[in-house]
Design a protein around this motif. Structure first.
Motif, PDB file in Angstrom:
ATOM      1  N   ILE A  14      -6.981  11.571 -11.834  1.00  0.00           N
ATOM      2  CA  ILE A  14      -7.383  10.186 -11.566  1.00  0.00           C
ATOM      3  C   ILE A  14      -6.524   9.573 -10.464  1.00  0.00           C
ATOM      4  N   LEU A  15      -5.215   9.763 -10.552  1.00  0.00           N
ATOM      5  CA  LEU A  15      -4.320   9.195  -9.538  1.00  0.00           C
ATOM      6  C   LEU A  15      -4.577   9.804  -8.165  1.00  0.00           C
ATOM      7  N   GLY A  16      -4.761  11.116  -8.122  1.00  0.00           N
ATOM      8  CA  GLY A  16      -5.051  11.775  -6.844  1.00  0.00           C
ATOM      9  C   GLY A  16      -6.365  11.314  -6.254  1.00  0.00           C
ATOM     10  N   ALA A  17      -7.381  11.168  -7.089  1.00  0.00           N
ATOM     11  CA  ALA A  17      -8.685  10.717  -6.610  1.00  0.00           C
ATOM     12  C   ALA A  17      -8.629   9.277  -6.123  1.00  0.00           C
ATOM     13  N   ALA A  18      -7.888   8.411  -6.848  1.00  0.00           N
ATOM     14  CA  ALA A  18      -7.766   7.006  -6.448  1.00  0.00           C
ATOM     15  C   ALA A  18      -7.056   6.889  -5.103  1.00  0.00           C
ATOM     16  N   LEU A  55       0.822  -1.211   0.000  1.00  0.00           N
ATOM     17  CA  LEU A  55       0.000   0.000   0.000  1.00  0.00           C
ATOM     18  C   LEU A  55       0.854   1.259   0.000  1.00  0.00           C
ATOM     19  N   ASP A  56       1.953   1.231   0.744  1.00  0.00           N
ATOM     20  CA  ASP A  56       2.830   2.395   0.800  1.00  0.00           C
ATOM     21  C   ASP A  56       3.493   2.633  -0.551  1.00  0.00           C
ATOM     22  N   ALA A  57       3.899   1.561  -1.236  1.00  0.00           N
ATOM     23  CA  ALA A  57       4.519   1.706  -2.553  1.00  0.00           C
ATOM     24  C   ALA A  57       3.526   2.281  -3.560  1.00  0.00           C
ATOM     25  N   ILE A  58       2.291   1.772  -3.563  1.00  0.00           N
ATOM     26  CA  ILE A  58       1.272   2.290  -4.478  1.00  0.00           C
ATOM     27  C   ILE A  58       1.004   3.765  -4.198  1.00  0.00           C
ATOM     28  N   HIS A  59       0.910   4.117  -2.911  1.00  0.00           N
ATOM     29  CA  HIS A  59       0.677   5.515  -2.535  1.00  0.00           C
ATOM     30  C   HIS A  59       1.795   6.408  -3.052  1.00  0.00           C
ATOM     31  N   ARG A  60       3.038   5.992  -2.911  1.00  0.00           N
ATOM     32  CA  ARG A  60       4.173   6.802  -3.351  1.00  0.00           C
ATOM     33  C   ARG A  60       4.194   6.960  -4.867  1.00  0.00           C
ATOM     34  N   TRP A  61       3.905   5.888  -5.592  1.00  0.00           N
ATOM     35  CA  TRP A  61       3.888   5.978  -7.046  1.00  0.00           C
ATOM     36  C   TRP A  61       2.734   6.851  -7.535  1.00  0.00           C
ATOM     37  N   PHE A  62       1.590   6.763  -6.870  1.00  0.00           N
ATOM     38  CA  PHE A  62       0.466   7.625  -7.235  1.00  0.00           C
ATOM     39  C   PHE A  62       0.825   9.093  -7.017  1.00  0.00           C
ATOM     40  N   MET A  63       1.447   9.398  -5.890  1.00  0.00           N
ATOM     41  CA  MET A  63       1.835  10.781  -5.614  1.00  0.00           C
ATOM     42  C   MET A  63       2.902  11.253  -6.599  1.00  0.00           C
ATOM     43  N   PHE A  64       3.812  10.375  -6.966  1.00  0.00           N
ATOM     44  CA  PHE A  64       4.823  10.715  -7.969  1.00  0.00           C
ATOM     45  C   PHE A  64       4.141  11.061  -9.291  1.00  0.00           C
ATOM     46  N   GLY A  65       3.160  10.248  -9.683  1.00  0.00           N
ATOM     47  CA  GLY A  65       2.432  10.509 -10.924  1.00  0.00           C
ATOM     48  C   GLY A  65       1.669  11.817 -10.883  1.00  0.00           C
TER      49      GLY A  65
END
Length: 210
Positions: free
Chosen positions: A108-112, A69-79
């Motif tokens: 989309i990434l921020g909303a997800a 979950l932390d990795a997905i969160h970081r990649w989403f914020m990077f995007g």
């Protein structure tokens, strides 16, 4: 304990996952093949092994969920940052629709990330991992008895989200190897389940031993 043969075996009904999350108690196999709850007076050694396996399995499970979950969160914020950066938009200023696409992707990434609450869920799993390791430490230090530790694991289950069963059983395998080493009896988890273990719950699946 690494030289001893394995004495516990999870199944679809007795393994440590239900809709309420990982179960709090392990099941031990005693002489003759009968099943008794780990930690009974007649099997004190097996009971401690069962509690140890349970704590290690749950700690490993929550650690894996936290990392994912932390990795997905970081990649989403990077995007979000990259797609919303003015410098990146300027690079494609003359390319039709690219700025529109970048803005849409950032939204989309921020909303997800907000909708799935990835960061807070990762922190919750981090807390649960710590609680299980502290519980195992209390057992080793003699600060808690087997009965008290088992009661705590039941109490912790109230805070669990529904378990991802393939990941949980993978964590069970890891706990078995930590305790029994080469003597561990592991479950066979299909590679498709391992690939999707953080996305699909696989509730009710029963994995066989290798």
């Amino acid at each position: 304990m690494g030289s001893r043969t394995r004495t516990t075996k999870p199944t679809a009904t007795t393994a440590l996952a239900t809709e309420a999350g990982p179960r709090a108690s392990a099941v031990s196999t005693v002489a003759g093949g009968s099943q008794t709850p780990a930690g009974t007076a007649s099997e004190p050694a097996t009971g401690e092994e069962g509690i140890t396996l349970n704590c290690l399995m749950n700690a490993r499970y929550h650690g894996a969920r936290e990392a994912f979950l932390d990795a997905i969160h970081r990649w989403f914020m990077f995007g979000v940052v990259i797609c919303g950066a003015g410098a990146v938009s300027a690079l494609f200023a003359e390319v039709p629709y690219v700025n529109l696409v970048l803005g849409t992707v950032a939204a989309i990434l921020g909303a997800a990330d907000l909708a799935f609450d990835l960061s807070n869920r990762a922190r919750t799993h981090s807390l649960m991992k710590r609680r299980y390791f502290e519980l195992l430490s209390d057992l080793r230090d003699g600060q808690k008895t087997l009965a008290q530790v088992e009661a705590c694991t039941h109490r912790y289950s109230a805070d669990e989200e529904p378990a991802y069963y393939a990941l949980l059983m993978g964590s069970w395998n890891a706990a078995q190897q930590m305790v029994y080493g080469k003597e561990a009896e592991l479950l066979r988890i299909p590679w498709t389940h391992r690939w999707l273990q953080n996305f699909w719950r696989y509730e009710g699946t029963e994995y066989q031993t290798r």
